[in-house]
Design an enzyme around this catalytic site. Structure first.
Site, PDB file in Angstrom:
ATOM      1  N   ARG A  66     -17.074   7.114  -3.436  1.00 17.04           N
ATOM      2  CA  ARG A  66     -15.734   7.716  -3.551  1.00 17.04           C
ATOM      3  C   ARG A  66     -15.590   8.621  -4.772  1.00 17.04           C
ATOM      4  O   ARG A  66     -14.744   9.500  -4.786  1.00 17.04           O
ATOM      5  CB  ARG A  66     -14.671   6.620  -3.604  1.00 17.04           C
ATOM      6  CG  ARG A  66     -14.575   5.863  -2.303  1.00 17.04           C
ATOM      7  CD  ARG A  66     -13.253   5.177  -2.192  1.00 17.04           C
ATOM      8  NE  ARG A  66     -13.187   4.341  -1.013  1.00 17.04           N
ATOM      9  CZ  ARG A  66     -12.283   3.387  -0.834  1.00 17.04           C
ATOM     10  NH1 ARG A  66     -11.378   3.163  -1.758  1.00 17.04           N
ATOM     11  NH2 ARG A  66     -12.286   2.670   0.254  1.00 17.04           N
ATOM     12  N   ASP A 112       5.014   2.404  -6.874  1.00 17.69           N
ATOM     13  CA  ASP A 112       3.566   2.349  -6.644  1.00 17.69           C
ATOM     14  C   ASP A 112       2.883   3.105  -7.782  1.00 17.69           C
ATOM     15  O   ASP A 112       3.528   3.901  -8.483  1.00 17.69           O
ATOM     16  CB  ASP A 112       3.203   2.988  -5.294  1.00 17.69           C
ATOM     17  CG  ASP A 112       1.876   2.474  -4.755  1.00 17.69           C
ATOM     18  OD1 ASP A 112       1.880   1.583  -3.886  1.00 17.69           O
ATOM     19  OD2 ASP A 112       0.823   2.946  -5.230  1.00 17.69           O
TER      20      ASP A 112
HETATM   21  C1  LIG Z   1      -2.191  -2.565   0.582  1.00 24.73           C
HETATM   22  S1  LIG Z   1      -0.866  -1.697  -0.167  1.00 24.73           S
HETATM   23  C2  LIG Z   1       0.473  -2.831   0.121  1.00 24.73           C
HETATM   24  C3  LIG Z   1       1.705  -2.137   0.656  1.00 24.73           C
HETATM   25  C4  LIG Z   1       2.863  -3.074   1.024  1.00 24.73           C
HETATM   26  N1  LIG Z   1       3.267  -3.871  -0.104  1.00 24.73           N
HETATM   27  C5  LIG Z   1       2.506  -3.939   2.205  1.00 24.73           C
HETATM   28  O1  LIG Z   1       2.225  -5.136   2.018  1.00 24.73           O
HETATM   29  O2  LIG Z   1       2.493  -3.457   3.329  1.00 24.73           O
HETATM   30  C6  LIG Z   1      -1.193  -1.954  -1.932  1.00 24.73           C
HETATM   31  C7  LIG Z   1      -0.505  -0.927  -2.836  1.00 24.73           C
HETATM   32  O3  LIG Z   1      -0.566  -1.390  -4.190  1.00 24.73           O
HETATM   33  C8  LIG Z   1      -0.680  -0.258  -5.031  1.00 24.73           C
HETATM   34  N2  LIG Z   1      -1.218  -0.622  -6.357  1.00 24.73           N
HETATM   35  C9  LIG Z   1      -2.484  -0.977  -6.681  1.00 24.73           C
HETATM   36  N3  LIG Z   1      -2.594  -1.189  -8.005  1.00 24.73           N
HETATM   37  C10 LIG Z   1      -1.363  -0.988  -8.535  1.00 24.73           C
HETATM   38  C11 LIG Z   1      -0.824  -1.044  -9.860  1.00 24.73           C
HETATM   39  N4  LIG Z   1      -1.580  -1.362 -10.919  1.00 24.73           N
HETATM   40  N5  LIG Z   1       0.478  -0.776 -10.033  1.00 24.73           N
HETATM   41  C12 LIG Z   1       1.270  -0.440  -8.974  1.00 24.73           C
HETATM   42  N6  LIG Z   1       0.823  -0.359  -7.699  1.00 24.73           N
HETATM   43  C13 LIG Z   1      -0.478  -0.628  -7.478  1.00 24.73           C
HETATM   44  C14 LIG Z   1      -1.617   0.668  -4.251  1.00 24.73           C
HETATM   45  O4  LIG Z   1      -1.505   2.014  -4.659  1.00 24.73           O
HETATM   46  C15 LIG Z   1      -1.188   0.423  -2.801  1.00 24.73           C
HETATM   47  O5  LIG Z   1      -0.315   1.420  -2.343  1.00 24.73           O
END
Ligand SMILES: C[S@@+](CC[C@H](N)C(=O)[O-])C[C@H]1O[C@@H](n2cnc3c(N)ncnc32)[C@H](O)[C@@H]1O
Length: 293
Positions: free
Chosen positions: A41, A149
């Site tokens: 990536r 996010d």
């Molecule tokens: C798999 S998605 C979950 C979306 C939603 N909560 C759901 O369950 O359908 C995980 C999200 O967490 C965000 N994320 C990861 N690390 C993060 C951080 N340190 N602070 C804020 N968001 C974060 C990612 O960008 C991603 O969009």
């Protein structure tokens, strides 16, 4: 001219240096077997900056004057953003039919604030706003649903509020008809009544300064986010959630997640539709400390 698709080889040492930096900055944790994933990536980033190795890229990431931009780029690349409307239906039932009526009965200030932490492209906070409307309880309350996010790319999509079929794999058809209009583009647009309830912002859950911008909260949804973090980061993030929650506020995690070995501060509450975490009332916490029942 470098081929942008050519994979740049990453040594174990380079992997550890880059992995640790990413882990420190945004909590995401990659173990050694996922080295190929970082290699694959991030190779394009090495080419993009005309660098010759991941050693140089690591240096760029840490010290270049554009290092903040670069970190933003790689969080866009490395985060898993899978999400859809009405995810984990039984938990949403607990939210609509049990938690919301309880908060409605208890809170005197008529303010309801909900945080979808790690909201990805917005399906989760919009679903919550729709369920608040369907509960018919809060029309004369100040309701705020905050979606946050770390990735700007997903927040951009969230703010647009335009979705295709893949976002609707579990949403009941009647909700889809009620809360979306079909655009000329064949896509589904969230109606204004819902959009107006939700605000989006970039918040890194590890960044205490940014967390100060989040108001005190009645319910936090943080589903399928901390699974990507190492244990220390999970602890820190959950501690921050505890601080942000009002007394008796709720923390809802994804169905495969629990606070086991992360925090003992919350109590596990058995509702009819689901088990959820709740911040104890101060009086209850004092009783526990004093050894009372
Ligand atoms: C798999 S998605 C979950 C979306 C939603 N909560 C759901 O369950 O359908 C995980 C999200 O967490 C965000 N994320 C990861 N690390 C993060 C951080 N340190 N602070 C804020 N968001 C974060 C990612 O960008 C991603 O969009």
């Amino acid at each position: 001219m470098q081929n942008p698709d050519q994979i740049v080889e990453m040594s174990d040492e380079e992997f550890r240096a880059i992995r640790d930096y990413i882990n420190n900055q945004c909590g995401l944790y990659f173990d050694l077997p996922s080295k190929y994933l970082l290699e694959k990536r991030l190779s394009r980033r090495v080419h993009e900056h005309r660098l010759s190795s991941f050693k140089e890229y690591h240096y760029y990431l840490r010290y270049d004057k554009n290092s903040v931009d670069e970190l933003n780029k790689i969080t866009d690349i490395l985060t898993t953003n899978e999400t859809y409307f009405y995810r984990e239906a039984y938990q949403l039932l607990a939210f609509k039919d049990e938690i919301l009526p309880e908060i409605h009965a208890i809170k005197k200030d008529k303010k309801l604030t909900i945080w979808s932490a790690g909201c990805s492209t917005g399906e989760e906070p919009y679903t919550l706003a729709m369920l608040i409307i369907l509960s018919n309880l809060f029309s004369d309350w100040r309701v705020e649903v905050v979606g946050s996010d770390i990735s700007q790319r997903v927040l951009h999509a969230a703010r647009r509020g335009i979705y295709s079929d893949s976002s609707f794999r579990t949403m009941p058809e009647e909700y889809k008809n009620r809360f979306f209009t079909k655009g000329d583009d064949g896509k589904f647009h969230v109606i204004d009544e819902v959009k107006e309830m939700v605000t989006f912002g970039k918040v890194n859950l590890l960044d205490s300064k940014m967390l100060n911008l989040i108001p005190s909260i009645d319910i936090i949804f943080c589903r399928n986010v901390i699974i990507y973090f190492d244990l220390e980061t999970k602890k820190k993030v959950v501690e921050n959630f505890y601080e942000k929650l009002n007394d008796a506020g709720y923390l809802l995690l994804g169905h495969s997640e629990s606070l086991m070995s992360i925090s003992t501060s919350f109590k596990l509450k058995h509702l009819k539709n689901d088990m959820v975490y709740q911040k104890p009332l101060i009086e209850d916490s004092l009783k526990v400390l004093k050894g009372g029942d």
